[in-house]
Motif scaffolding. Structure first.
Motif, PDB file in Angstrom:
ATOM      1  N   THR A 295       0.813  -1.218   0.000  1.00 26.61           N
ATOM      2  CA  THR A 295       0.000   0.000   0.000  1.00 26.61           C
ATOM      3  C   THR A 295       0.844   1.265   0.000  1.00 26.61           C
ATOM      4  O   THR A 295       0.564   2.198  -0.742  1.00 26.61           O
ATOM      5  N   ALA A 296       1.879   1.315   0.865  1.00 29.66           N
ATOM      6  CA  ALA A 296       2.664   2.540   0.979  1.00 29.66           C
ATOM      7  C   ALA A 296       3.977   2.222   1.684  1.00 29.66           C
ATOM      8  O   ALA A 296       4.204   1.102   2.163  1.00 29.66           O
ATOM      9  N   THR A 297       4.851   3.234   1.774  1.00 35.03           N
ATOM     10  CA  THR A 297       6.135   3.127   2.462  1.00 35.03           C
ATOM     11  C   THR A 297       6.182   4.168   3.566  1.00 35.03           C
ATOM     12  O   THR A 297       5.829   5.329   3.342  1.00 35.03           O
ATOM     13  N   ARG A 298       6.604   3.752   4.758  1.00 37.49           N
ATOM     14  CA  ARG A 298       6.739   4.689   5.876  1.00 37.49           C
ATOM     15  C   ARG A 298       8.210   4.821   6.254  1.00 37.49           C
ATOM     16  O   ARG A 298       8.891   3.830   6.502  1.00 37.49           O
ATOM     17  N   GLU A 299       8.670   6.070   6.294  1.00 38.20           N
ATOM     18  CA  GLU A 299      10.025   6.367   6.742  1.00 38.20           C
ATOM     19  C   GLU A 299      10.028   6.531   8.260  1.00 38.20           C
ATOM     20  O   GLU A 299       9.035   6.915   8.863  1.00 38.20           O
ATOM     21  N   GLN A 300      11.178   6.234   8.878  1.00 43.71           N
ATOM     22  CA  GLN A 300      11.363   6.414  10.325  1.00 43.71           C
ATOM     23  C   GLN A 300      10.295   5.671  11.130  1.00 43.71           C
ATOM     24  O   GLN A 300       9.767   6.178  12.124  1.00 43.71           O
ATOM     25  N   ALA A 301       9.962   4.472  10.707  1.00 39.40           N
ATOM     26  CA  ALA A 301       8.961   3.677  11.422  1.00 39.40           C
ATOM     27  C   ALA A 301       9.618   2.909  12.552  1.00 39.40           C
ATOM     28  O   ALA A 301      10.806   2.572  12.505  1.00 39.40           O
ATOM     29  N   LEU A 302       8.834   2.639  13.613  1.00 38.51           N
ATOM     30  CA  LEU A 302       9.295   1.845  14.739  1.00 38.51           C
ATOM     31  C   LEU A 302       8.512   0.542  14.766  1.00 38.51           C
ATOM     32  O   LEU A 302       7.281   0.535  14.698  1.00 38.51           O
ATOM     33  N   LEU A 303       9.248  -0.571  14.882  1.00 38.06           N
ATOM     34  CA  LEU A 303       8.637  -1.895  14.947  1.00 38.06           C
ATOM     35  C   LEU A 303       9.022  -2.544  16.271  1.00 38.06           C
ATOM     36  O   LEU A 303      10.196  -2.543  16.652  1.00 38.06           O
ATOM     37  N   VAL A 339       3.756  -6.238  10.810  1.00 40.23           N
ATOM     38  CA  VAL A 339       4.729  -6.289   9.718  1.00 40.23           C
ATOM     39  C   VAL A 339       5.622  -7.485  10.016  1.00 40.23           C
ATOM     40  O   VAL A 339       6.555  -7.395  10.812  1.00 40.23           O
ATOM     41  N   GLY A 340       5.294  -8.618   9.392  1.00 44.05           N
ATOM     42  CA  GLY A 340       5.997  -9.849   9.730  1.00 44.05           C
ATOM     43  C   GLY A 340       5.628 -10.285  11.133  1.00 44.05           C
ATOM     44  O   GLY A 340       4.453 -10.468  11.463  1.00 44.05           O
ATOM     45  N   ASP A 341       6.630 -10.457  12.009  1.00 40.21           N
ATOM     46  CA  ASP A 341       6.393 -10.859  13.396  1.00 40.21           C
ATOM     47  C   ASP A 341       6.486  -9.682  14.353  1.00 40.21           C
ATOM     48  O   ASP A 341       6.755  -9.864  15.541  1.00 40.21           O
ATOM     49  N   LYS A 342       6.233  -8.466  13.856  1.00 41.84           N
ATOM     50  CA  LYS A 342       6.340  -7.260  14.680  1.00 41.84           C
ATOM     51  C   LYS A 342       5.096  -6.402  14.512  1.00 41.84           C
ATOM     52  O   LYS A 342       4.365  -6.521  13.528  1.00 41.84           O
ATOM     53  N   TRP A 343       4.894  -5.519  15.505  1.00 37.36           N
ATOM     54  CA  TRP A 343       3.825  -4.537  15.447  1.00 37.36           C
ATOM     55  C   TRP A 343       4.400  -3.195  15.009  1.00 37.36           C
ATOM     56  O   TRP A 343       5.496  -2.805  15.433  1.00 37.36           O
ATOM     57  N   LEU A 344       3.632  -2.475  14.190  1.00 39.99           N
ATOM     58  CA  LEU A 344       4.002  -1.113  13.806  1.00 39.99           C
ATOM     59  C   LEU A 344       3.512  -0.163  14.898  1.00 39.99           C
ATOM     60  O   LEU A 344       2.317  -0.103  15.193  1.00 39.99           O
ATOM     61  N   VAL A 345       4.433   0.587  15.499  1.00 38.51           N
ATOM     62  CA  VAL A 345       4.126   1.460  16.630  1.00 38.51           C
ATOM     63  C   VAL A 345       3.604   2.800  16.112  1.00 38.51           C
ATOM     64  O   VAL A 345       4.223   3.436  15.259  1.00 38.51           O
ATOM     65  N   GLU A 346       2.460   3.207  16.661  1.00 36.09           N
ATOM     66  CA  GLU A 346       1.887   4.509  16.324  1.00 36.09           C
ATOM     67  C   GLU A 346       2.090   5.534  17.437  1.00 36.09           C
ATOM     68  O   GLU A 346       1.977   6.735  17.195  1.00 36.09           O
ATOM     69  N   GLY A 347       2.380   5.091  18.640  1.00 37.50           N
ATOM     70  CA  GLY A 347       2.597   6.023  19.745  1.00 37.50           C
ATOM     71  C   GLY A 347       2.933   5.289  21.018  1.00 37.50           C
ATOM     72  O   GLY A 347       2.665   4.098  21.171  1.00 37.50           O
ATOM     73  N   GLY A 348       3.561   6.015  21.984  1.00 40.89           N
ATOM     74  CA  GLY A 348       3.906   5.442  23.271  1.00 40.89           C
ATOM     75  C   GLY A 348       5.344   5.016  23.404  1.00 40.89           C
ATOM     76  O   GLY A 348       5.847   4.855  24.517  1.00 40.89           O
ATOM     77  N   LEU A 349       6.047   4.816  22.313  1.00 36.03           N
ATOM     78  CA  LEU A 349       7.456   4.430  22.328  1.00 36.03           C
ATOM     79  C   LEU A 349       8.246   5.355  21.408  1.00 36.03           C
ATOM     80  O   LEU A 349       7.682   5.961  20.491  1.00 36.03           O
ATOM     81  N   ALA A 350       9.539   5.442  21.694  1.00 37.43           N
ATOM     82  CA  ALA A 350      10.416   6.289  20.893  1.00 37.43           C
ATOM     83  C   ALA A 350      11.676   5.517  20.556  1.00 37.43           C
ATOM     84  O   ALA A 350      11.982   4.476  21.162  1.00 37.43           O
ATOM     85  N   ALA A 351      12.404   6.030  19.564  1.00 42.40           N
ATOM     86  CA  ALA A 351      13.663   5.404  19.181  1.00 42.40           C
ATOM     87  C   ALA A 351      14.611   5.393  20.381  1.00 42.40           C
ATOM     88  O   ALA A 351      14.724   6.375  21.118  1.00 42.40           O
TER      89      ALA A 351
END
Length: 393
Positions: A295-303, A339-351
């Motif tokens: 569908t799309a590409t996300r930059e700077q994503a956290l998994l 995304v595979g065996d991980k969750w895409l983080v939308e909030g609550g965690l940081a790099a």
């Protein structure tokens, strides 16, 4: 003095009391140190987002075989369920009457040819006589008109012959496309009529093959909003993975052909069509499959790994992290999709956050822990303990 039997009982009780005292001393010793946990340090990365959608396969081309002339089926010239080529003869209709019509048209062409030749010779002679004023101009004009009439009759006869040959050719029913032919609905000796409603057989081209999918219109609107906000970058060129009904991945990837321009009011979804190579013929029309569509590409994503995410009875998600003081902290988080065996983080965690993924059963909020990065080499084992002193004599 106590009897020997009683002395033995007293000594046994004294020994048991001594062992209990030793056990109590051990239990009253120092508490255990910080717990051991395994963590994953979150790092931003580029992620290709995809959506798994349900769908069914359909033939790339479908042709229903119908007769264009009426008659009795004389022969069936194919084997049901096999591959046929475009132009291959499938049925032969009894064609004696059509051959007779073609022969009659051929005779008419020969007669018209002879009449045209006679008119041509007559017109040439009269034209020569008209040049020396041996015949009138009217006779010359009539001869030329008769020649044109004879030539028109010849052209008409040739067209009738062509039509008769076309009709004769229709007695041989051929495959309109290449593909796999199904069951025949008629047998030898059956009467068929021109342009009848019932097909004699159906040919399906299965390589390539289509996969028709459905996607929620609400998901599409959310995707468009995120693209407009700059959170995502469009990526429609990703290959489409096809998952078979048993969960296995199909050997060939597909490509997105088109999407519908209208939404089904009954389901609130719209259609997508995927084209997939199918040289082995594994996919057949009507099969249920699932397709992983980019569908799309996300930059700077956290998994975050799935084992590091917990859900409470109300469905809220959280993760345990190791804070700067080396203690366990609970963080409420928001995740959107896998995304595979991980969750895409939308909030609550940081790099840079260290999410605990192993050892969760032995820890609690505020406890100090020793964290080991997942995948890191384990530390060297501690030296073996020294031998116990010899027993006192």
């Amino acid at each position: 003095m106590l009897p020997p039997r009683f002395r033995t009982v007293v000594l046994s009780m004294a020994l048991a009391a001594a062992l209990a005292a030793c056990g109590g001393a051990e239990q009253g010793g120092p508490q255990q140190g910080p717990g051991q946990v395994t963590v994953v340090t979150l790092k931003p990365e580029t992620v290709n987002l995809s959506r798994e959608l349900p769908g069914r396969t359909s033939a790339y081309l479908v042709a229903e075989v119908r007769p264009q002339v009426s008659g009795i089926i004389a022969r069936r010239l194919f084997t049901e369920g096999t591959e046929v080529k475009a132009g291959q003869v499938l049925y032969q209709i009894e064609d004696a009457s059509y051959r007779a019509m073609a022969a009659s048209a051929q005779a008419q062409v020969q007669r018209a040819t002879a009449n045209a030749e006679q008119a041509r010779l007559a017109a040439r002679r009269i034209s020569e006589l008209a040049q020396v004023n041996a015949v009138s101009a009217q006779e010359n004009e009539n001869a030329q008109a008769a020649l044109k009439t004879a030539e028109a009759d010849l052209a008409s006869a040739r067209a009738a012959l062509q039509q008769a040959n076309v009709t004769l050719g229709y007695a041989r029913i051929t495959a309109p496309i290449s593909g796999r032919i199904g069951k025949s609905s008629v047998t030898q000796g059956a009467l068929v009529t021109a342009n009848q409603a019932d097909a004699l057989a159906t040919v399906n081209q299965l390589d390539p093959i289509y996969v028709d999918l459905t996607q929620s219109a609400a998901e599409l609107m959310q995707l468009r909003r995120e693209l407009a906000a700059g959170k995502l970058q469009a990526n429609n060129q990703m290959p489409v993975k096809i998952l078979l009904e048993d969960g296995s991945t199909f050997n060939h990837d597909g490509v997105l052909e088109f999407s519908e321009v209208s939404v089904d009011p009954a389901t609130g979804s719209f259609g997508l069509r995927i084209k997939v190579d199918n040289p082995e013929g594994v996919l057949m029309p009507g099969m249920y499959v699932r397709a992983v569509v980019g569908t799309a590409t996300r930059e700077q994503a956290l998994l975050v790994p799935m084992q590091g995410v917990q859900r409470d009875p109300k469905g809220a998600t959280s993760a345990m992290v190791v804070d700067a003081e080396g203690k366990v902290a609970v963080r409420p988080i928001q995740v959107s999709q896998t995304v595979g065996d991980k969750w895409l983080v939308e909030g609550g965690l940081a790099a840079g956050d260290k999410v605990i993924v192993e050892g969760l059963q032995k820890i609690g909020p505020g406890m100090p822990v020793n964290a080991t990065e997942k995948g890191a080499q384990p530390a060297a084992a501690a030296a073996a303990p020294t031998a116990a002193p010899a027993d006192a004599k």
